[in-house]
Write a protein that holds these residues in place. Structure first.
Motif, PDB file in Angstrom:
ATOM      1  N   ALA A 166     -36.084 -15.556  19.696  1.00  0.00           N
ATOM      2  CA  ALA A 166     -35.565 -14.227  19.371  1.00  0.00           C
ATOM      3  C   ALA A 166     -36.547 -13.431  18.516  1.00  0.00           C
ATOM      4  O   ALA A 166     -36.379 -12.239  18.299  1.00  0.00           O
ATOM      5  N   LEU A 167     -37.573 -14.131  17.996  1.00  0.00           N
ATOM      6  CA  LEU A 167     -38.586 -13.450  17.189  1.00  0.00           C
ATOM      7  C   LEU A 167     -39.829 -13.152  18.013  1.00  0.00           C
ATOM      8  O   LEU A 167     -40.918 -12.933  17.457  1.00  0.00           O
ATOM      9  N   ASN A 168     -39.636 -13.186  19.334  1.00  0.00           N
ATOM     10  CA  ASN A 168     -40.712 -12.769  20.226  1.00  0.00           C
ATOM     11  C   ASN A 168     -41.868 -13.771  20.305  1.00  0.00           C
ATOM     12  O   ASN A 168     -43.010 -13.385  20.548  1.00  0.00           O
ATOM     13  N   VAL A 205     -32.535 -15.891   9.715  1.00  0.00           N
ATOM     14  CA  VAL A 205     -31.379 -15.319   9.000  1.00  0.00           C
ATOM     15  C   VAL A 205     -31.250 -13.831   9.319  1.00  0.00           C
ATOM     16  O   VAL A 205     -30.143 -13.296   9.446  1.00  0.00           O
ATOM     17  N   GLN A 206     -32.395 -13.158   9.457  1.00  0.00           N
ATOM     18  CA  GLN A 206     -32.349 -11.724   9.777  1.00  0.00           C
ATOM     19  C   GLN A 206     -31.856 -11.500  11.207  1.00  0.00           C
ATOM     20  O   GLN A 206     -31.120 -10.552  11.471  1.00  0.00           O
ATOM     21  N   ILE A 207     -32.266 -12.382  12.130  1.00  0.00           N
ATOM     22  CA  ILE A 207     -31.735 -12.291  13.499  1.00  0.00           C
ATOM     23  C   ILE A 207     -30.217 -12.461  13.473  1.00  0.00           C
ATOM     24  O   ILE A 207     -29.466 -11.680  14.068  1.00  0.00           O
ATOM     25  N   ARG A 208     -29.755 -13.493  12.745  1.00  0.00           N
ATOM     26  CA  ARG A 208     -28.301 -13.726  12.644  1.00  0.00           C
ATOM     27  C   ARG A 208     -27.598 -12.522  12.018  1.00  0.00           C
ATOM     28  O   ARG A 208     -26.484 -12.173  12.402  1.00  0.00           O
ATOM     29  N   HIS A 240     -40.794 -21.731  -0.379  1.00  0.00           N
ATOM     30  CA  HIS A 240     -39.709 -20.740  -0.347  1.00  0.00           C
ATOM     31  C   HIS A 240     -40.238 -19.376   0.070  1.00  0.00           C
ATOM     32  O   HIS A 240     -41.397 -19.053  -0.194  1.00  0.00           O
ATOM     33  N   GLN A 241     -39.377 -18.637   0.701  1.00  0.00           N
ATOM     34  CA  GLN A 241     -39.746 -17.317   1.198  1.00  0.00           C
ATOM     35  C   GLN A 241     -38.681 -16.318   0.838  1.00  0.00           C
ATOM     36  O   GLN A 241     -37.499 -16.674   0.712  1.00  0.00           O
ATOM     37  N   VAL A 242     -39.086 -15.079   0.681  1.00  0.00           N
ATOM     38  CA  VAL A 242     -38.120 -13.982   0.734  1.00  0.00           C
ATOM     39  C   VAL A 242     -38.603 -13.070   1.855  1.00  0.00           C
ATOM     40  O   VAL A 242     -39.746 -12.615   1.838  1.00  0.00           O
ATOM     41  N   GLU A 243     -37.744 -12.894   2.832  1.00  0.00           N
ATOM     42  CA  GLU A 243     -38.056 -11.927   3.883  1.00  0.00           C
ATOM     43  C   GLU A 243     -37.108 -10.747   3.747  1.00  0.00           C
ATOM     44  O   GLU A 243     -35.998 -10.889   3.230  1.00  0.00           O
ATOM     45  N   GLY A 244     -37.554  -9.609   4.198  1.00  0.00           N
ATOM     46  CA  GLY A 244     -36.703  -8.415   4.123  1.00  0.00           C
ATOM     47  C   GLY A 244     -36.752  -7.654   5.429  1.00  0.00           C
ATOM     48  O   GLY A 244     -37.707  -7.787   6.219  1.00  0.00           O
ATOM     49  N   PHE A 280     -51.685  -9.512  12.276  1.00  0.00           N
ATOM     50  CA  PHE A 280     -50.869  -9.761  13.474  1.00  0.00           C
ATOM     51  C   PHE A 280     -49.711 -10.699  13.161  1.00  0.00           C
ATOM     52  O   PHE A 280     -49.894 -11.723  12.511  1.00  0.00           O
ATOM     53  N   PHE A 281     -48.504 -10.322  13.591  1.00  0.00           N
ATOM     54  CA  PHE A 281     -47.377 -11.246  13.658  1.00  0.00           C
ATOM     55  C   PHE A 281     -46.698 -11.003  14.990  1.00  0.00           C
ATOM     56  O   PHE A 281     -46.655  -9.867  15.479  1.00  0.00           O
ATOM     57  N   PRO A 282     -46.143 -12.056  15.607  1.00  0.00           N
ATOM     58  CA  PRO A 282     -45.529 -11.868  16.931  1.00  0.00           C
ATOM     59  C   PRO A 282     -44.341 -10.915  16.894  1.00  0.00           C
ATOM     60  O   PRO A 282     -43.993 -10.314  17.907  1.00  0.00           O
ATOM     61  N   PHE A 283     -43.684 -10.816  15.710  1.00  0.00           N
ATOM     62  CA  PHE A 283     -42.410 -10.079  15.637  1.00  0.00           C
ATOM     63  C   PHE A 283     -42.546  -8.680  15.071  1.00  0.00           C
ATOM     64  O   PHE A 283     -41.561  -7.974  14.916  1.00  0.00           O
ATOM     65  N   THR A 284     -43.783  -8.258  14.734  1.00  0.00           N
ATOM     66  CA  THR A 284     -43.984  -6.884  14.253  1.00  0.00           C
ATOM     67  C   THR A 284     -45.159  -6.243  14.983  1.00  0.00           C
ATOM     68  O   THR A 284     -46.100  -6.910  15.395  1.00  0.00           O
ATOM     69  N   GLU A 285     -45.063  -4.920  15.136  1.00  0.00           N
ATOM     70  CA  GLU A 285     -46.136  -4.169  15.777  1.00  0.00           C
ATOM     71  C   GLU A 285     -46.031  -2.702  15.349  1.00  0.00           C
ATOM     72  O   GLU A 285     -45.022  -2.069  15.654  1.00  0.00           O
ATOM     73  N   LEU A 320     -48.651 -10.677   0.926  1.00  0.00           N
ATOM     74  CA  LEU A 320     -47.534 -10.814   1.867  1.00  0.00           C
ATOM     75  C   LEU A 320     -47.880 -10.152   3.191  1.00  0.00           C
ATOM     76  O   LEU A 320     -48.887  -9.452   3.302  1.00  0.00           O
ATOM     77  N   GLY A 321     -47.002 -10.425   4.163  1.00  0.00           N
ATOM     78  CA  GLY A 321     -47.180  -9.842   5.489  1.00  0.00           C
ATOM     79  C   GLY A 321     -46.024  -8.915   5.807  1.00  0.00           C
ATOM     80  O   GLY A 321     -44.926  -9.080   5.294  1.00  0.00           O
ATOM     81  N   CYS A 322     -46.284  -7.939   6.657  1.00  0.00           N
ATOM     82  CA  CYS A 322     -45.224  -6.983   6.989  1.00  0.00           C
ATOM     83  C   CYS A 322     -45.552  -6.260   8.291  1.00  0.00           C
ATOM     84  O   CYS A 322     -46.611  -6.485   8.894  1.00  0.00           O
ATOM     85  N   GLY A 323     -44.660  -5.418   8.709  1.00  0.00           N
ATOM     86  CA  GLY A 323     -44.932  -4.624   9.902  1.00  0.00           C
ATOM     87  C   GLY A 323     -43.683  -3.910  10.372  1.00  0.00           C
ATOM     88  O   GLY A 323     -42.602  -4.077   9.804  1.00  0.00           O
ATOM     89  N   PHE A 343     -38.602  -1.797   9.581  1.00  0.00           N
ATOM     90  CA  PHE A 343     -39.737  -2.616   9.129  1.00  0.00           C
ATOM     91  C   PHE A 343     -39.234  -3.950   8.616  1.00  0.00           C
ATOM     92  O   PHE A 343     -38.042  -4.100   8.306  1.00  0.00           O
ATOM     93  N   ALA A 344     -40.141  -4.896   8.524  1.00  0.00           N
ATOM     94  CA  ALA A 344     -39.813  -6.223   7.988  1.00  0.00           C
ATOM     95  C   ALA A 344     -41.006  -6.716   7.198  1.00  0.00           C
ATOM     96  O   ALA A 344     -42.136  -6.249   7.391  1.00  0.00           O
ATOM     97  N   PHE A 345     -40.722  -7.625   6.295  1.00  0.00           N
ATOM     98  CA  PHE A 345     -41.805  -8.209   5.496  1.00  0.00           C
ATOM     99  C   PHE A 345     -41.412  -9.616   5.114  1.00  0.00           C
ATOM    100  O   PHE A 345     -40.230  -9.995   5.154  1.00  0.00           O
ATOM    101  N   GLY A 346     -42.401 -10.404   4.759  1.00  0.00           N
ATOM    102  CA  GLY A 346     -42.127 -11.771   4.319  1.00  0.00           C
ATOM    103  C   GLY A 346     -43.126 -12.166   3.266  1.00  0.00           C
ATOM    104  O   GLY A 346     -44.315 -11.861   3.375  1.00  0.00           O
ATOM    105  N   MET A 347     -42.613 -12.822   2.210  1.00  0.00           N
ATOM    106  CA  MET A 347     -43.541 -13.268   1.162  1.00  0.00           C
ATOM    107  C   MET A 347     -43.223 -14.690   0.728  1.00  0.00           C
ATOM    108  O   MET A 347     -42.071 -15.135   0.769  1.00  0.00           O
TER     109      MET A 347
HETATM  110  C1  2NL Z   1     -45.689 -13.683   5.969  1.00  0.00           C
HETATM  111  C2  2NL Z   1     -45.256 -12.724   6.985  1.00  0.00           C
HETATM  112  C3  2NL Z   1     -43.421 -11.562   7.868  1.00  0.00           C
HETATM  113  C4  2NL Z   1     -41.549 -10.681   9.041  1.00  0.00           C
HETATM  114  C5  2NL Z   1     -42.106 -11.648   8.235  1.00  0.00           C
HETATM  115  C6  2NL Z   1     -39.595 -10.260  10.454  1.00  0.00           C
HETATM  116  C7  2NL Z   1     -38.290 -10.627  10.702  1.00  0.00           C
HETATM  117  C8  2NL Z   1     -37.644 -10.045  11.763  1.00  0.00           C
HETATM  118  C9  2NL Z   1     -38.260  -9.161  12.551  1.00  0.00           C
HETATM  119  C10 2NL Z   1     -39.564  -8.863  12.283  1.00  0.00           C
HETATM  120 CL1  2NL Z   1     -36.048 -10.515  12.082  1.00  0.00          CL
HETATM  121  N1  2NL Z   1     -40.200  -9.403  11.239  1.00  0.00           N
HETATM  122  N2  2NL Z   1     -40.227 -10.834   9.404  1.00  0.00           N
HETATM  123  C11 2NL Z   1     -42.337  -9.614   9.456  1.00  0.00           C
HETATM  124  C12 2NL Z   1     -43.659  -9.564   9.086  1.00  0.00           C
HETATM  125  C13 2NL Z   1     -44.221 -10.525   8.296  1.00  0.00           C
HETATM  126  O1  2NL Z   1     -43.886 -12.565   7.055  1.00  0.00           O
HETATM  127  O2  2NL Z   1     -46.839 -13.884   5.782  1.00  0.00           O
HETATM  128  N3  2NL Z   1     -44.759 -14.321   5.279  1.00  0.00           N
HETATM  129  C14 2NL Z   1     -45.055 -15.259   4.271  1.00  0.00           C
END
Ligand code: 2NL
Length: 377
Positions: A166-168, A205-208, A240-244, A280-285, A320-323, A343-347
């Motif tokens: 589901a995250l592509n 968790v964000q997909i859910r 541990h991660q916090v994603e948004g 690059f992340f598979p789930f952001t562009e 962190l990563g985002c997109g 947008f989404a991000f993860g750290m």
């Molecule tokens: C990183 C990068 C990332 C996301 C997490 C995300 C979640 C959904 C859709 C799209 Cl449901 N994106 N999460 C997006 C970009 C980066 O994390 O380096 N994390 C430690």
């Protein structure tokens, strides 16, 4: 009185029934009961003592009846009977008194054993405190709560579908390899999407959340994640991660930049700068890595007359990563990519804690050394 030790006393036969003989016999009898009463120290002692004297079958008092009263000649019976009754009363009283004395002594010794000195200092129970990783995670979450984000949690054991598909990440896509996934054994008989694994990020968790809630969505997902990494100073198989995630109409990359710039200033101080670097992340562009100006050298790249080792003299630290959420992701959760954007991000929480507190080895967070941990209490 030891319960095993036989009494030295025995009820004598009377040679005659004269007053003198009776006096003598009663005196010995009462002396014996008083002597034995003194030796009673426990309830079981007392019961043995009582039965020796009072037992109907062959107790001393029964013997007194037979040997003294019944054996008495007719003309002495009245006098003997009177003496015997008096003696029995005295024996009764002595036995009752022994019980009371024993019980009083037992309760006194119990009280004595339970005595506490209320003037002693109390036992010090060291207070626990928040683990530095959890503390940092809560601080990150608080920054986003203040922006109106809600908080969601989800399972650590996930399916291939929620962690990847589901995250592509299509089946067999090489981006899966970068996740060093720990798979649950014996799942081969299931369809790929149902196979269990330890989540490698909190994105599931964000997909859910998107399955449950229609836009607008603003959510942060803190939690534990797992990767098959060998532990060293910068890696741990558990971290541990916090994603948004923010999805609404007309969400732009500007919103992403403004939000994360604010968050970094809230976490590291208002003087830090941010810059967004293509990634690059598979789930952001498009995707970006966020760098903050080096908090050790103030972004100068040089410190103490030499190159800053924390930012390798670049003045920037990658954090962190985002997109912008890839439209393909919306297809899995029944959002219309023509109507919404986000947008989404993860750290990584440990990485942020390491920078905030100047820790040089991630393992310190997991070894449980109280001398390290209590510095954060
Ligand atoms: C990183 C990068 C990332 C996301 C997490 C995300 C979640 C959904 C859709 C799209 Cl449901 N994106 N999460 C997006 C970009 C980066 O994390 O380096 N994390 C430690």
């Amino acid at each position: 009185m030891s319960p095993k030790k036989k009494s030295e006393y025995a009820v004598p036969k009377l040679k005659d029934f004269s007053t003198a003989a009776l006096d003598e016999a009663v005196k010995d009898l009462l002396a014996a009961v008083v002597r034995e009463a003194r030796e009673v120290t426990s309830e079981s002692d007392w019961k043995i003592f009582r039965d020796r004297w009072m037992a109907r079958a062959n107790g001393f008092l029964t013997q007194v009846n037979t040997l003294w009263l019944k054996a008495a000649p007719k003309d002495a019976k009245r006098d003997v009977g009177q003496r015997v009754n008096e003696a029995k009363k005295r024996v009764d009283e002595t036995i009752a008194a022994a019980l009371e004395r024993m019980q009083t002594a037992a309760s006194a010794s119990r009280l004595d054993a339970e005595r506490i000195d209320v003037t002693l200092p109390g036992i010090r129970r060291p207070l626990g405190s928040e683990h530095p990783v959890i503390k940092t995670m809560n601080e990150i979450v608080a920054v986003f709560r203040d922006l109106g984000y809600s908080v969601e949690e989800g399972p650590e054991i996930e399916t291939d579908y929620y962690n990847f598909e589901a995250l592509n990440f299509p089946p067999n896509h090489p981006a899966r390899d970068t996740q060093d996934t720990l798979f649950i054994a014996n799942q081969e008989s299931k369809p790929l999407r149902d196979r269990l694994l330890l989540r490698t990020h909190t994105s599931p968790v964000q997909i859910r959340t998107m399955e449950k809630m229609k836009p607008p969505v603003r959510v942060v997902c803190p939690g534990k994640v797992h990767r098959n990494d060998a532990p060293d100073a910068t890696h741990s198989p558990i971290f541990h991660q916090v994603e948004g995630l923010a999805v609404d109409t007309n969400i732009t990359f500007c919103d992403l930049k403004g939000t994360l710039d604010h968050a970094m200033k809230a976490l590291f101080g208002s003087s830090v700068k941010t810059r967004f670097y293509p990634s690059f992340f598979p789930f952001t562009e498009p995707s970006a890595d966020v760098q903050i100006s080096c908090i050790f050298c103030g972004g100068r790249g040089y410190r103490d007359g030499g190159p800053c080792r924390n930012c390798k003299a670049s003045g920037w630290i990658e954090l962190l990563g985002c997109g912008m959420v890839d439209p393909n992701v919306y297809g899995f959760v029944d959002y219309d990519p023509k109507k919404v954007s986000g947008f989404a991000f993860g750290m990584g929480v440990e990485r942020i804690a390491i920078l905030k507190y100047g820790v040089d080895d991630i393992q310190l967070f997991f070894n449980g050394d109280v001398r390290f941990l209590e510095q954060f209490a």
